[in-house]
Design a protein around this motif. Structure first.
Motif, PDB file in Angstrom:
ATOM      1  N   ASP B   2       9.228  26.232 -13.278  1.00 32.13           N
ATOM      2  CA  ASP B   2      10.361  25.605 -13.947  1.00 32.13           C
ATOM      3  C   ASP B   2      10.285  25.882 -15.455  1.00 32.13           C
ATOM      4  N   LYS B   3      11.436  26.055 -16.084  1.00 23.69           N
ATOM      5  CA  LYS B   3      11.440  26.341 -17.527  1.00 23.69           C
ATOM      6  C   LYS B   3      10.934  25.161 -18.346  1.00 23.69           C
ATOM      7  N   ASP B   5       8.436  23.389 -17.599  1.00 22.23           N
ATOM      8  CA  ASP B   5       6.983  23.269 -17.458  1.00 22.23           C
ATOM      9  C   ASP B   5       6.283  24.041 -18.572  1.00 22.23           C
ATOM     10  N   ARG B  50       5.149  18.918 -17.826  1.00 22.86           N
ATOM     11  CA  ARG B  50       6.490  19.221 -18.337  1.00 22.86           C
ATOM     12  C   ARG B  50       6.576  18.987 -19.846  1.00 22.86           C
TER      13      ARG B  50
END
Lengths: 282, 353
Positions: B2-3, B5, B50
């Motif tokens: 995921d971006k 993360d 994140r």
């Protein structure tokens, strides 16, 4: 290059602050070590039977040879010590982990650290040289015409010892206990610097090969040659670069070998240390 | 990946060989000079931190917490798997990733004691490739932020342990990295110092959007700080969930109703079963009614309202309602096989129907 200079600046500032803040310790430390060294040297050369030097310093060349070896040996001892004992101390204090996590890389950091650490070493060696030259009736050829060869030789010697130090440092990164063995290596370098003269050509083949591989032998021969005999004898040019034993070319080859091999070895050991999980830790 | 993360561990393995000197084999009675043993510090660990999140790593001694932190910071190389920081592979782009990570490792002195905090920050700033006015301004700004402004010109050796720890955090922050790794940041600190550091950690994530990976033994620290928690045991990630969810998962949902007099058991028979209320318990010494509801949130709410209504009908004065809250310590002990997950203390926050 910019990274290197930035770290050199940081190390210079740190060293200067610590030396200035603890000035009494710095001054007394220097006075004690220099005092002991000088007493040791003078005491040694005043015992003619031990080195075959007349008590009146008539053959000051031999005594100077010995004293110069002592200074060069001390220099090598100090530089290699920055990698071995220095690494151990930093690992124990936790600063090594921070250096390992510097985006400049550990090699750049250590090179800068050693260069700065060597400044005081070079300064103290210069002071000792001056003292030796006064002691031995100005027998040292610290003249203008010898300045450039000296500079070249000292740079090569430093690079040589630095490369060797990187190899020792790499070993210490992986095997922390080798720091103790490194003391013996340093003492061997010290002894070699004193013993190294043109006469190594008379040694047996194995001893000669080992002596030439060691980083300090040819450096010591060349430096002693220039400082004791100068670039000219009786007005005749006889540069160290064309020394009959070829010591200068051995020094040059050695310098290339140890610098490349030392840094390569350090990098390999750094990676191995990361795999073992010992990087930065003691 | 995921971006959002910033730190990703993708099935990371790490094991070390330890040597035990002069061991004796019990069966053959032979002596060995040394015996090698392989210890797994990480077994296919996979989690992500994140952006703007505080992720806690909990685990007993030797579980692999510090090794995990060191793998993220590039100090330890994984045997298998990949660690990404801000999308960069730590192994392939190690020096670039080091610009994006600030690390405070446990028990290290880090700072140089003969220097002042300001000089330390200037020195480490240069090592982290920060220079000039940017460095000077940032160093002062950080010392103000962490509360060391008054002591910026005092030698580090004269600072307290808590202040040294604060300085270590400043050193980690000097290059303004988006990811901060904190290994046991409050260990050995007094209550005030610990509180102060926790506040600053929260401020860094909420105010500055930094991602923090924190390892700790202190369950209170983890419970107070962390948005999500991963529990490590013998190198394995045995749980990885948001803190509330983790606590909820192991909660037995018992509620204490503190009354003005001892309750009558028969009077509550009507609500048992109707709202999935399992045995209504009474403490014979104290005027406390204990209700346990093994159901989802909606049913629990109805059961609690029904209990309160019944108490009201019967004329009991209700002093307070507490949830017998599960602590992270119990969850931790349960997951790592150190004990049962029995509830032990009521929450301090009063009623929570």
């Amino acid at each position: 290059m910019m990274s290197f200079l930035l770290v050199v600046k940081a190390e210079l500032v740190r060293t200067w602050i610590v030396m200035r803040r603890y000035w009494f310790r710095t001054v007394t430390g220097m006075a004690i070590s220099y005092g002991m060294l000088i007493m040791f040297i003078i005491g040694f050369v005043n015992r003619p039977e031990s080195v075959d030097v007349p008590a009146n310093f008539a053959d000051a060349g031999k005594a100077t040879n010995w004293a110069l070896g002592f200074i060069i040996g001390m220099f090598a001892f100090g530089v290699v010590g920055m990698f071995s004992q220095g690494l151990q101390t930093m690992a124990q204090s936790g600063q090594l982990e921070q250096l390992c996590m510097s985006p400049h890389g550990l090699v750049t950091n250590f090179m800068a650290r050693t260069v700065v650490g060597s400044i005081s070493n070079i300064l103290s060696s210069a002071v000792l040289l001056w003292l030796i030259s006064r002691t031995f009736h100005d027998t040292l050829h610290a003249t203008d015409e010898n300045f450039l060869p000296m500079l070249i030789l000292l740079t090569l010697t430093f690079a040589n010892v630095l490369g060797f130090g990187f190899m020792v440092g790499g070993l210490v990164l992986v095997f922390k206990q080798t720091g103790q063995i490194a003391i013996m290596i340093r003492l061997a370098l010290f002894a070699l610097a004193i013993a190294a003269t043109d006469k190594i050509a008379e040694w047996n083949v194995v001893a000669r090969i080992v002596a030439h591989i060691m980083p300090i032998t040819d450096a010591a021969i060349c430096l002693k040659y220039v400082l004791i005999q100068g670039q000219k004898i009786d007005g005749r040019f006889c540069s160290v670069f064309w020394h009959p034993s070829g010591a200068f070319w051995f020094l040059l080859g050695n310098c290339l070998f140890w610098t490349l091999f030392g840094i390569l070895c350090f990098r390999v050991m750094e990676n191995w240390s990361r795999s073992k999980g010992t990087l930065g830790a003691y | 990946m995921d971006k959002s993360d910033l730190v990703v561990l993708d099935r990371v393995d790490k094991s070390f060989v330890t040597r035990h000197f002069l061991q004796r084999d019990e069966e053959s009675n032979e002596r060995y000079f040394y015996r090698k043993r392989r210890v797994h510090a990480a077994k296919r660990i996979a989690f992500a931190v994140r952006r703007g999140e505080i992720f806690g790593l909990l685990g007993p001694n030797g579980a692999g917490k510090t090794t995990t932190v060191k793998m993220v910071s590039g100090l330890v190389r994984p045997d298998r798997g990949v660690v990404y920081v801000d999308g960069l592979d730590v192994e392939r782009k190690r020096l670039q990733t080091l610009r994006r990570v600030g690390v405070v490792l446990e028990g290290t002195r880090t700072s140089i004691w003969p220097l002042t905090p300001l000089e330390n920050l200037m020195y480490y700033g240069n090592l982290k490739n920060v220079k000039g006015r940017v460095l000077r301004d940032r160093a002062r700004e950080l010392l103000c932020f962490i509360g060391l402004k008054e002591k910026m010109n005092i030698q580090v050796r004269r600072l307290s342990r808590g202040e040294k720890q604060k300085l270590a955090i400043c050193i980690a922050l000097i290059a303004d990295p988006p990811v901060i790794l904190l290994d046991e940041p409050t260990t050995g600190l007094d209550v005030q110092s610990s509180r102060s550091i926790k506040d600053k950690i929260i401020e860094m994530t909420r105010g500055q959007g930094k991602s923090i990976l924190v390892t700790t033994h202190d369950m209170n620290v983890a419970q107070e700080l962390c948005d999500r928690i991963g529990i490590l045991d013998k190198g394995e990630l045995v749980a990885c969930k948001p803190t509330e969810e983790l606590l909820d998962l192991f909660s037995d949902h018992s509620y204490e109703f503190h009354l003005d007099r001892l309750p009558d058991a028969g009077a509550f028979a009507g609500i048992i079963g109707v709202h999935e209320v399992s045995p209504v318990l009474f403490d014979k010494e104290e005027p406390v009614l204990l209700v346990r509801v093994d159901a989802d949130r909606a049913v629990r709410s109805q059961a609690l309202y029904a209990t309160i209504s019944r108490l009201h009908e019967l004329g009991y004065a209700l002093h307070s309602v507490n949830e017998r809250q599960q602590t992270l310590e119990n969850v931790f002990l349960h997951l790592t096989g150190g004990g049962s997950a029995r509830p032990e203390r009521p929450s301090q926050g009063g009623s929570r129907p």
